[in-house]
Design an enzyme around this catalytic site. Structure first.
Site, PDB file in Angstrom:
ATOM      1  N   TRP A 199       0.858  -1.191   0.000  1.00 24.28           N
ATOM      2  CA  TRP A 199       0.000   0.000   0.000  1.00 24.28           C
ATOM      3  C   TRP A 199       0.893   1.239   0.000  1.00 24.28           C
ATOM      4  O   TRP A 199       1.884   1.326   0.721  1.00 24.28           O
ATOM      5  CB  TRP A 199      -0.903  -0.001   1.239  1.00 24.28           C
ATOM      6  N   ASP A 366     -16.122  12.572  -1.601  1.00 25.46           N
ATOM      7  CA  ASP A 366     -15.543  11.314  -1.142  1.00 25.46           C
ATOM      8  C   ASP A 366     -16.279  10.787   0.095  1.00 25.46           C
ATOM      9  O   ASP A 366     -17.424  11.180   0.381  1.00 25.46           O
ATOM     10  CB  ASP A 366     -14.048  11.492  -0.898  1.00 25.46           C
ATOM     11  N   ASP A 367     -15.636   9.937   0.844  1.00 20.64           N
ATOM     12  CA  ASP A 367     -16.207   9.196   1.962  1.00 20.64           C
ATOM     13  C   ASP A 367     -16.830  10.136   3.004  1.00 20.64           C
ATOM     14  O   ASP A 367     -16.348  11.232   3.246  1.00 20.64           O
ATOM     15  CB  ASP A 367     -15.097   8.368   2.605  1.00 20.64           C
ATOM     16  N   ARG A 443      -9.965  -1.995   8.994  1.00 17.47           N
ATOM     17  CA  ARG A 443     -10.572  -0.649   8.881  1.00 17.47           C
ATOM     18  C   ARG A 443     -12.001  -0.657   9.443  1.00 17.47           C
ATOM     19  O   ARG A 443     -12.891   0.013   8.946  1.00 17.47           O
ATOM     20  CB  ARG A 443     -10.566  -0.166   7.433  1.00 17.47           C
ATOM     21  N   TRP A 477     -15.290   3.912  -7.146  1.00 17.76           N
ATOM     22  CA  TRP A 477     -15.700   2.641  -6.514  1.00 17.76           C
ATOM     23  C   TRP A 477     -14.516   2.112  -5.718  1.00 17.76           C
ATOM     24  O   TRP A 477     -13.552   1.627  -6.277  1.00 17.76           O
ATOM     25  CB  TRP A 477     -16.122   1.667  -7.603  1.00 17.76           C
ATOM     26  N   ASP A 478     -14.593   2.153  -4.397  1.00 21.16           N
ATOM     27  CA  ASP A 478     -13.461   1.799  -3.542  1.00 21.16           C
ATOM     28  C   ASP A 478     -13.636   0.403  -2.953  1.00 21.16           C
ATOM     29  O   ASP A 478     -14.748  -0.167  -2.935  1.00 21.16           O
ATOM     30  CB  ASP A 478     -13.312   2.838  -2.430  1.00 21.16           C
ATOM     31  N   MET A 479     -12.535  -0.146  -2.424  1.00 12.70           N
ATOM     32  CA  MET A 479     -12.546  -1.451  -1.755  1.00 12.70           C
ATOM     33  C   MET A 479     -11.321  -1.484  -0.843  1.00 12.70           C
ATOM     34  O   MET A 479     -10.202  -1.654  -1.303  1.00 12.70           O
ATOM     35  CB  MET A 479     -12.503  -2.586  -2.792  1.00 12.70           C
ATOM     36  N   ASN A 480     -11.546  -1.322   0.465  1.00 17.46           N
ATOM     37  CA  ASN A 480     -10.457  -0.974   1.373  1.00 17.46           C
ATOM     38  C   ASN A 480      -9.978  -2.100   2.284  1.00 17.46           C
ATOM     39  O   ASN A 480      -9.411  -1.808   3.344  1.00 17.46           O
ATOM     40  CB  ASN A 480     -10.861   0.236   2.218  1.00 17.46           C
ATOM     41  N   CYS A 526     -10.953   1.693  -7.389  1.00 15.94           N
ATOM     42  CA  CYS A 526      -9.987   2.040  -6.352  1.00 15.94           C
ATOM     43  C   CYS A 526      -9.985   0.913  -5.330  1.00 15.94           C
ATOM     44  O   CYS A 526     -11.015   0.276  -5.095  1.00 15.94           O
ATOM     45  CB  CYS A 526     -10.382   3.372  -5.688  1.00 15.94           C
ATOM     46  N   ASP A 548      -2.897   5.599  -3.214  1.00 13.81           N
ATOM     47  CA  ASP A 548      -3.254   6.581  -2.193  1.00 13.81           C
ATOM     48  C   ASP A 548      -2.094   7.531  -1.902  1.00 13.81           C
ATOM     49  O   ASP A 548      -2.286   8.556  -1.244  1.00 13.81           O
ATOM     50  CB  ASP A 548      -3.655   5.879  -0.894  1.00 13.81           C
TER      51      ASP A 548
END
Length: 729
Positions: A199, A366-367, A443, A477-480, A526, A548
């Site tokens: 990361w 964003d978030d 997270r 489209w995120d995936m954390n 993302c 990031d």
């Protein structure tokens, strides 16, 4: 382009733009005979294979003692019948045995390229662009059939390969391993090159020589990962950017993958690529089929640069799809590093107003806009507006942004669920989990089980309501996080090891439906930055948030490495505030802008806090990018200097007709009493004269490439320069 079957030699000769690939049938086994520069189909192509008896430790399945599967170069090797190298596939039969033997039964050659059901793949727009060979192999005892699919292209030195398994027997068959492609090289005089990292430092270039043993690249994370990318290149030891043979392997898949390069006792090299067999199996009932993902293999006789440009053109024009494939991408501002979770409608509108004054075209929220989300501990899955922050809703905020002349974009993370959410309280069984085991959080979130139809229907329905009621032009489209406790409450015990792959198939289904239903939305993928930067996602979303890490110096390596496979049009790159939020470094706004302009350009900082001088620089950056983005996003990329080899980095973008180019040069640290330097360019027409901006002189193309541009000495750190070249008529 052609595929020719020479009956007398039992050879299939696949030809594309500058490449030949030859398969030869040896007693029913598809053997790999050649891959390299284009050969004349009318030439003498006998004796491409060298066969020799090797003794009792390489057993002979046939009367011809020269043939052992342990030494025969193969196209899709099997396990258990005299080949001791790693297999391309493995199965377990109902009687417990793991031995199969796939033998040639027939073939089919036809124009065009087939789609892969439920999976992303490269495509053609006309049948004349490609030709396809299908080799049908069968195991007589079990009834297992494997159809090896090869597509060659008119305009690309590339082959697309995949395999379709069909159970034509009367008993179930369990696939334990199902690679998309494999082949055996005749020697091991290669280096291997791959992209590794973590990361915030994704896709760093790694190169090392092959030796007896194996090089294994893999992800067991349920995604393609930050750590290793689903790509490998073999290249001759003397190959570099501009010369030498290179063989590229890229997997169009977003889940756990494996790539292996194995050098055996006789210095031959076997390469295989596909779904990671670790924790994978697939039960095939009689009459059922299984389709592997697609691997794209590229050949270059002109070094890594030409391999990259082949991947770029192919992926940009025949993998990416939709209304935005060929459109110039908008300049955006994202509020994440400006506000994190702490914002309201007035703050967002204030940033958008400043953005409009700078000429920025898109605002991305964003978030933190949904549920009760004031930090990362809650509300994922509750995709309704946070009325505390946005009391008049998303529609009102989007309208206010639109009235300023900007389009409106939105961040979502639909594959995740927070334990502190209404969704999780209603459906605790909807996440990936294993009964009686801990549900490991990352997270403060869990992974929704996209192998389940009810989960997919919920996400599709919820997002469709938002996308159809709010004027959204862009979705991030995120995936954390990655997968743990991989199990599904919806699958039976004997299918639990199918969960991870079924998740990816379910994700692809949702993305296909959403992008079809909302064709005008520009989707960007993302995963904590570049944790799922792979060809599979690009099929649905034509760009990806590259990392990031927005530090300009770190981005030199990240963007350089990413460009080995992926087009610049797929890379999101933003200017952020200093000190940088990831590494604390302070770099000039000019360098941050020049690095970000080498991708899909944008900003990620609080524009209400910038000075008048910074605004002036930003306006200039926006103007320069608008003038040149057609060239940057769709031109041919030439890498000039590598950040992995020294203090300087340089690259350039050249138009298809070679009449214009833009060059970027970066030097990280100042040097005392530095030598005089020139920067040799590439890709120009040697006979054309070019006007070089800022130097106000004309140079012939051959001089620019063989002598180079003079690079001025600067006494400060973090220097960046750019030059625009136009044909001087």
């Amino acid at each position: 382009m052609s595929i020719i079957f020479q009956e007398s030699l039992k050879q299939f000769h696949l030809q594309s733009k500058d490449m030949s690939y030859i398969i030869q049938l040896v007693q029913g086994y598809p053997a790999h005979a050649y891959w390299g520069k284009k050969l004349d189909v009318n030439g003498n192509l006998e004796h491409l294979l060298m066969l020799q008896e090797r003794g009792s430790f390489s057993p002979n399945p046939l009367e011809d003692k020269r043939i052992s599967l342990d030494t025969l170069p193969q196209e899709y090797p099997q396990y258990g019948t005299s080949d001791f190298r790693h297999p391309a596939y493995q199965v377990q039969l109902e009687d417990g045995s793991r031995i199969t033997e796939l033998i040639y039964r027939g073939h089919r050659i036809y124009p065009g390229k087939p789609e892969l059901v439920g999976l992303p793949s490269v495509y053609t727009e006309t049948e004349q662009e490609a030709e396809t060979l299908e080799l049908e192999l069968v195991d007589a005892y079990s009834g297992l059939v494997a159809v090896l699919c090869y597509t060659v292209f008119e305009q690309f030195s590339a082959i697309a390969r995949s395999v379709r398994f069909v159970n034509e027997g009367t008993q179930p068959v369990r696939l334990l391993r199902a690679f998309s492609a494999a082949l055996d090289f005749a020697d091991s005089d290669y280096d291997c090159l791959y992209l590794a990292g973590a990361w915030a430092k994704e896709r760093h270039v790694k190169r090392k020589s092959l030796d007896q043993g194996s090089v294994q690249l893999q992800s067991r994370r349920g995604s393609s990962s930050h750590q290793l990318n689903p790509f490998l290149a073999l290249l001759r030891p003397d190959a570099n950017e501009d010369q030498g043979e290179v063989f590229g392997f890229s997997l169009i898949y977003s889940g756990s993958f494996a790539i292996e390069a194995e050098v055996d006792q006789y210095a031959t090299t076997r390469v295989s690529i596909g779904i990671n067999p670790f924790d994978f199996s697939w039960l095939l009932e009689p009459g059922e089929a299984f389709q592997t993902p697609e691997a794209v293999m590229v050949y270059s006789s002109e070094g890594l640069g030409e391999m990259s440009r082949t991947y770029h053109r192919l992926y940009r024009t025949r993998l990416c799809r939709g209304a935005h494939r060929d459109k110039e991408r908008p300049i955006l501002v994202n509020n994440w590093e400006a506000t994190y979770f702490d914002f309201n409608a007035e703050k967002i509108e204030a940033i958008a107003k400043e953005a409009a004054d700078l000429g920025i075209e898109l605002f991305v929220l964003d978030d933190g806009w949904f549920g009760k989300r004031d930090d990362d501990t809650s509300s994922l899955g509750d995709w309704f507006v946070n009325n505390k922050k946005l009391p008049n809703g998303l529609q009102d905020l989007a309208d206010r942004v639109n009235q300023l002349g900007l389009k409106f974009g939105l961040w979502v993370e639909p594959e995740m669920v927070s334990p502190d959410s209404d969704l999780y309280r209603r459906h605790p069984d909807w996440c990936l989990h294993v009964p009686h085991r801990r549900r490991t959080e990352a997270r403060t979130q869990l992974v929704l089980d996209f192998s389940r139809a009810d989960v997919r229907d919920y996400i599709l329905g919820t997002l469709s309501v938002i996308f159809s009621t709010v004027p959204i032009a862009y979705v991030k489209w995120d995936m954390n996080r990655n997968m743990t406790e991989i199990g599904s409450a919806a699958l039976s015990a004997n299918r639990q090891s199918e969960t991870a792959h079924r998740y990816i198939l379910g994700l692809y289904e949702v993305l296909e439906k959403l992008t079809t239903r909302f064709p005008d939305i520009l989707f960007e993928s993302c995963s904590g930055g570049g944790g799922r930067f792979d060809p599979g996602m690009l099929y649905y979303m034509p760009q990806t948030w590259t990392s990031d890490n927005t530090d300009a110096v770190e981005r030199l390596k990240i963007q350089y490495g990413t460009s080995l496979v992926y087009p610049v049009s797929t890379m999101g790159a933003h200017v952020s505030a200093v000190p940088n939020h990831q590494v604390g470094r302070i770099t000039p706004l000019k360098m941050r802008g020049d690095v970000a302009m080498s991708g899909n350009f944008g900003y990620e900082l609080d524009l209400t806090l910038v000075t008048d001088e910074e605004k002036r620089i930003m306006k200039e950056q926006v103007s320069v990018y608008k003038e040149n983005r057609h060239l940057i996003q769709n031109g041919n990329l030439y890498r000039l200097k590598s950040p992995f080899r020294g203090n300087e980095t340089a690259w350039m973008f050249v138009s298809e007709d070679r009449t214009e180019a833009i060059v970027f040069y970066f030097r990280v640290l100042a040097e005392p009493n530095a030598p005089l330097r020139r920067l040799k360019l590439k890709g120009l027409d040697p006979q054309l004269d070019y006007t070089v901006s800022s130097l106000d002189v004309n140079y012939r193309g051959d001089r620019l490439m063989e002598v180079g541009l003079p690079v001025p000495n600067h006494t400060e750190d973090f220097v960046s320069l750019w030059y625009k070249l136009n044909h001087h008529k």
